[in-house]
Design a protein around this motif. Structure first.
Motif, PDB file in Angstrom:
ATOM      1  N   HIS A   1      94.866  68.475  38.471  1.00 16.27           N
ATOM      2  CA  HIS A   1      93.354  67.968  38.640  1.00 16.27           C
ATOM      3  C   HIS A   1      93.446  66.376  38.766  1.00 16.27           C
ATOM      4  CE1 HIS A   1      91.978  71.704  36.929  1.00 16.27           C
ATOM      5  NE2 HIS A   1      92.791  71.508  36.217  1.00 16.27           N
ATOM      6  N   SER A   2      94.580  65.693  38.226  1.00 21.04           N
ATOM      7  CA  SER A   2      94.737  64.340  38.277  1.00 21.04           C
ATOM      8  C   SER A   2      96.321  64.148  38.103  1.00 21.04           C
ATOM      9  CB  SER A   2      93.916  63.463  37.439  1.00 21.04           C
ATOM     10  OG  SER A   2      93.951  63.634  36.116  1.00 21.04           O
TER      11      SER A   2
ATOM     12  N   ILE B   1      99.743  66.463  35.136  1.00 18.15           N
ATOM     13  CA  ILE B   1      98.694  66.871  36.149  1.00 18.15           C
ATOM     14  C   ILE B   1      97.556  67.464  35.439  1.00 18.15           C
ATOM     15  CG2 ILE B   1     100.425  67.322  38.005  1.00 18.15           C
ATOM     16  CD1 ILE B   1     100.503  70.242  37.375  1.00 18.15           C
ATOM     17  N   GLY B   2      97.479  67.134  34.043  1.00 14.62           N
ATOM     18  CA  GLY B   2      96.279  67.727  33.069  1.00 14.62           C
ATOM     19  C   GLY B   2      96.805  68.811  32.396  1.00 14.62           C
TER      20      GLY B   2
ATOM     21  N   ASP C   1     101.803  70.418  49.372  1.00 18.55           N
ATOM     22  CA  ASP C   1     100.835  71.383  49.205  1.00 18.55           C
ATOM     23  C   ASP C   1      99.682  70.817  48.600  1.00 18.55           C
ATOM     24  OD1 ASP C   1      99.423  73.746  48.911  1.00 18.55           O
ATOM     25  OD2 ASP C   1     100.849  74.875  47.372  1.00 18.55           O
ATOM     26  N   MET C   2      98.544  70.771  48.859  1.00 19.13           N
ATOM     27  CA  MET C   2      97.381  70.063  47.969  1.00 19.13           C
ATOM     28  C   MET C   2      96.724  71.129  47.026  1.00 19.13           C
ATOM     29  SD  MET C   2      94.261  70.339  51.041  1.00 19.13           S
ATOM     30  CE  MET C   2      93.191  69.616  49.899  1.00 19.13           C
ATOM     31  N   TYR C   3      97.287  72.444  47.196  1.00 12.34           N
ATOM     32  CA  TYR C   3      96.759  73.496  46.113  1.00 12.34           C
ATOM     33  C   TYR C   3      98.163  73.709  45.286  1.00 12.34           C
ATOM     34  CZ  TYR C   3      93.199  74.039  49.267  1.00 12.34           C
ATOM     35  OH  TYR C   3      91.931  73.893  50.023  1.00 12.34           O
ATOM     36  N   PHE C   4      98.835  72.596  44.879  1.00 10.96           N
ATOM     37  CA  PHE C   4     100.126  72.788  44.064  1.00 10.96           C
ATOM     38  C   PHE C   4      99.638  73.310  42.734  1.00 10.96           C
ATOM     39  CE2 PHE C   4     102.948  70.927  41.226  1.00 10.96           C
ATOM     40  CZ  PHE C   4     104.334  71.663  41.550  1.00 10.96           C
ATOM     41  N   THR C   5     100.407  74.166  41.953  1.00 11.86           N
ATOM     42  CA  THR C   5     100.018  74.571  40.653  1.00 11.86           C
ATOM     43  C   THR C   5     101.452  74.401  39.975  1.00 11.86           C
ATOM     44  OG1 THR C   5     100.601  76.794  41.360  1.00 11.86           O
ATOM     45  CG2 THR C   5      98.184  76.119  41.342  1.00 11.86           C
TER      46      THR C   5
END
Length: 304
Positions: free
Chosen positions: A288-289, A257-258, A275-279
């Protein structure tokens, strides 16, 4: 004077529901006594009590009548609810107990009538004579008529609130309170606690769907396991793409994911869709991608 005032207060009318509850308690007591009595004959031959069941029930009801109506002017159910019978035929407003004739007729109507209804079928079932058939038909007609009168009496009872049974109306006996009813003190502390708890539970039910539990869990795990706190073995596993940062297994279709960490495609894709704000749980980096890992992983490394 004090005793007369007490007697005047003791003839307060009884609520309809209390009179009906007393009748139900009487039925429950009779069933309980009969079940306890029959349990004494479990070791005997089956059906030993079948031929004498109406007489035995009448005998047990006679004993109950002796220690309730005859001695205390109240049934067991009435005694539990602070109720007793009053002689309604007397002209006095004070409490008057039942007369001996009323008690005796109460026994005949309740116990004797029930015994005759249960035993009449056996007495006339095997009789083929015309006179016995007429008597049987008369008894059946009388039983149906009494049930109809009982229904009419019950409707009148619901209207006026006195004489819950047909026997009480015929004999002129009425249910009254034994002692004056005290004003009930109602405490609202328990109700307040229940209302407060239910309000708090409804607030939690409304609030919990708004909380992103997965994101909160990942955030806490990123605080507890920062990237600097990872051991050398964990860093080397992540660097050599041998461990998914979510499931901890060998990465299937590894993607990034970067950040330096590797994920299974299905692990990272399902979490990112949820969750679109997944970390990243390891370093806290946002997605990011989503790119497939370009390094080749040989199958021989699975045995390392």
């Amino acid at each position: 004077m004090a005793s007369s005032i007490g007697n005047e207060k003791s003839v307060n009318p009884v609520l309809r529901i209390s009179q009906l509850d007393a009748l139900e308690l009487n039925k429950a007591l009779e069933q309980l006594v009969w079940s306890q009595f029959t349990s004494c004959f479990h070791g005997f031959k089956p059906g030993v009590l079948a031929h004498f069941e109406p007489e035995l029930k009448a005998f047990l009801c006679l004993i109950l009548w002796k220690f309730t109506i005859y001695s205390k002017n109240a049934t067991v159910g009435q005694a539990i609810l602070n109720i007793q019978y009053k002689n309604n035929l007397s002209q006095s407003e004070k409490y008057q107990p039942l007369s001996k004739h009323q008690k005796l007729w109460y026994l005949i109507f309740t116990v004797g009538g029930r015994w005759l209804e249960e035993r009449s079928y056996d007495l006339f079932s095997n009789r083929q004579q015309q006179s016995f058939c007429k008597i049987k038909s008369y008894i059946g007609f009388g039983s149906g008529l009494l049930k109809l009168c009982g229904l009419v009496n019950f409707l009148i009872f619901l209207r006026k609130g006195t004489f819950a049974t047909l026997t009480e109306r015929i004999l002129g006996i009425r249910s009254v309170f034994c002692k004056p009813q005290n004003v009930r003190q109602i405490g609202f502390e328990y109700m307040n606690r229940e209302l407060l708890w239910h309000g708090f539970a409804e607030f939690l039910i409304y609030l919990l769907p708004l909380i992103n539990v997965q994101k909160l869990k990942l955030k806490i795990s990123s605080w507890c396991l920062p990237i600097a706190g990872l051991s050398n073995s964990e860093n080397s596993l992540a660097a050599h793409c041998r461990e998914c940062s979510l499931c901890g297994e060998w990465p299937t279709m590894p993607h990034t994911i970067g950040c330096p960490h590797v994920f299974c495609y299905y692990c990272i894709k399902s979490n990112f869709l949820f969750d679109m704000y997944f970390t990243c749980p390891k370093c806290g980096s946002e997605v990011h991608s989503l790119q497939p890992l370009k390094h080749k992983i040989e199958m021989t490394e699975l045995q390392v």
